[in-house]
Design a protein around this motif. Sequence first.
Motif, PDB file in Angstrom:
ATOM      1  N   VAL A 137      48.007  42.315  46.465  1.00  0.00           N
ATOM      2  CA  VAL A 137      47.602  42.588  45.181  1.00  0.00           C
ATOM      3  C   VAL A 137      48.947  43.850  44.390  1.00  0.00           C
ATOM      4  O   VAL A 137      49.489  44.368  45.316  1.00  0.00           O
ATOM      5  N   ILE A 138      49.299  43.309  43.578  1.00  0.00           N
ATOM      6  CA  ILE A 138      49.850  43.895  42.867  1.00  0.00           C
ATOM      7  C   ILE A 138      49.479  44.759  41.033  1.00  0.00           C
ATOM      8  O   ILE A 138      50.430  45.527  40.790  1.00  0.00           O
ATOM      9  N   SER A 139      48.261  44.666  40.974  1.00  0.00           N
ATOM     10  CA  SER A 139      48.245  45.516  40.070  1.00  0.00           C
ATOM     11  C   SER A 139      46.286  45.643  40.007  1.00  0.00           C
ATOM     12  O   SER A 139      46.323  44.305  40.324  1.00  0.00           O
ATOM     13  N   GLY A 140      46.071  46.805  39.562  1.00  0.00           N
ATOM     14  CA  GLY A 140      43.957  46.246  39.868  1.00  0.00           C
ATOM     15  C   GLY A 140      43.969  46.912  40.613  1.00  0.00           C
ATOM     16  O   GLY A 140      44.157  46.982  41.840  1.00  0.00           O
ATOM     17  N   GLU A 141      42.278  46.535  40.868  1.00  0.00           N
ATOM     18  CA  GLU A 141      41.514  46.719  42.000  1.00  0.00           C
ATOM     19  C   GLU A 141      40.153  46.331  41.732  1.00  0.00           C
ATOM     20  O   GLU A 141      39.782  45.674  41.277  1.00  0.00           O
ATOM     21  N   LEU A 142      40.186  45.210  42.589  1.00  0.00           N
ATOM     22  CA  LEU A 142      38.891  44.878  43.797  1.00  0.00           C
ATOM     23  C   LEU A 142      38.459  44.553  44.204  1.00  0.00           C
ATOM     24  O   LEU A 142      38.892  44.230  46.204  1.00  0.00           O
ATOM     25  N   ARG A 143      36.994  44.578  44.582  1.00  0.00           N
ATOM     26  CA  ARG A 143      35.919  44.160  46.075  1.00  0.00           C
ATOM     27  C   ARG A 143      35.683  43.194  46.535  1.00  0.00           C
ATOM     28  O   ARG A 143      36.059  42.104  45.225  1.00  0.00           O
ATOM     29  N   VAL A 144      36.164  42.803  47.497  1.00  0.00           N
ATOM     30  CA  VAL A 144      36.384  41.604  48.042  1.00  0.00           C
ATOM     31  C   VAL A 144      35.197  41.336  49.275  1.00  0.00           C
ATOM     32  O   VAL A 144      34.894  42.631  50.117  1.00  0.00           O
ATOM     33  N   ASN A 145      34.092  40.013  49.631  1.00  0.00           N
ATOM     34  CA  ASN A 145      34.113  40.259  50.823  1.00  0.00           C
ATOM     35  C   ASN A 145      34.656  39.196  51.177  1.00  0.00           C
ATOM     36  O   ASN A 145      34.812  37.863  51.196  1.00  0.00           O
ATOM     37  N   GLU A 146      34.331  39.606  53.048  1.00  0.00           N
ATOM     38  CA  GLU A 146      35.380  38.590  53.673  1.00  0.00           C
ATOM     39  C   GLU A 146      34.671  37.726  54.805  1.00  0.00           C
ATOM     40  O   GLU A 146      35.043  37.538  56.314  1.00  0.00           O
ATOM     41  N   GLU A 155      31.596  45.311  51.268  1.00  0.00           N
ATOM     42  CA  GLU A 155      32.253  44.727  50.749  1.00  0.00           C
ATOM     43  C   GLU A 155      33.721  45.531  50.551  1.00  0.00           C
ATOM     44  O   GLU A 155      33.575  46.740  51.232  1.00  0.00           O
ATOM     45  N   ILE A 156      34.556  45.403  50.494  1.00  0.00           N
ATOM     46  CA  ILE A 156      36.246  45.861  50.722  1.00  0.00           C
ATOM     47  C   ILE A 156      36.832  46.125  49.420  1.00  0.00           C
ATOM     48  O   ILE A 156      37.276  45.716  48.834  1.00  0.00           O
ATOM     49  N   THR A 157      37.477  47.369  49.059  1.00  0.00           N
ATOM     50  CA  THR A 157      38.087  47.889  48.012  1.00  0.00           C
ATOM     51  C   THR A 157      39.351  47.570  48.267  1.00  0.00           C
ATOM     52  O   THR A 157      39.998  47.963  49.289  1.00  0.00           O
ATOM     53  N   LYS A 158      39.992  46.448  47.594  1.00  0.00           N
ATOM     54  CA  LYS A 158      41.164  46.728  47.470  1.00  0.00           C
ATOM     55  C   LYS A 158      42.448  46.473  46.158  1.00  0.00           C
ATOM     56  O   LYS A 158      41.424  46.615  45.514  1.00  0.00           O
ATOM     57  N   THR A 159      43.232  47.817  46.445  1.00  0.00           N
ATOM     58  CA  THR A 159      44.132  48.289  45.755  1.00  0.00           C
ATOM     59  C   THR A 159      45.532  48.198  45.524  1.00  0.00           C
ATOM     60  O   THR A 159      45.757  47.049  46.111  1.00  0.00           O
ATOM     61  N   LYS A 160      46.816  48.450  45.092  1.00  0.00           N
ATOM     62  CA  LYS A 160      47.237  47.851  44.865  1.00  0.00           C
ATOM     63  C   LYS A 160      48.147  47.908  46.602  1.00  0.00           C
ATOM     64  O   LYS A 160      48.223  48.723  47.294  1.00  0.00           O
TER      65      LYS A 160
END
Length: 242
Positions: A137-146, A155-160
């Motif tokens: 991740v280089i910008s923003g925030e995304l919650r992902v399901n692995e 769910e895991i929050t992915k930030t920069k």
Amino acid sequence: MTDKQITGLTQAEVDPRIQNGQVNQAIDDQSKTATQLIRENVFTYFNLIFAILAVLLVFVGAWNDLTFLPVIVLNTIIGIVQELRAKKVLSKLNVMNATEIIAVRDGQEEKIPIEKLVQDDVVLLQTGDQIPADARVISGELRVNEALLTGESDEITKTKDAELMSGSFGVSGKAYAVLEKVCKDSYISKLTIEAKAMGSVEQSEMVRSINRLVKCVGIIIIPVGIALFSQSFFLNNIGLKR
């Protein structure tokens, strides 16, 4: 519109990556072809023993003793059919469901088929998107399901600077990420290749035991057969023809 600070790759940067094979194309590393599977089932030590026995029986005219031959042939055919069917099923195994993803090239966002993405491409990931390759991740925030990869439903929050594994899904949010590992180097490709592997390591203990038994019996048959033949031919003066 894209983030003005994120321009992505230019076409001049994409072209050499394509030439170098740094493209996110699916790799089918299934080790055995149909020809190899047929060869492995036909040219076995087990079949060799019975082939030699069949030739010797034909040579001495003992046609009535060849009743075992159809069983051997049928067993070989069944083995080939089963492995070819397994190969067909495994060839359809594909964990990646996404077909297109938004990528940033020359400062513009455009939908690109995932197999045409290259290493260092910048992609926009949103809710419902499947991560096409290992990324950061280089910008923003995304919650992902692995869950598809790890079995964990949280769910895991992915930030920069957070790492994203290919094959996982965006649940909510929005983030730009740069693709760091594509094609066979990505996690999902390695997982798929491993799942498609058809090696002897996957054999059950029963199958391995039977194979060892067949080899041992096959080795014993040869000297015993020679001894019985020598006894009948040289000691008992029994000829080949009855």
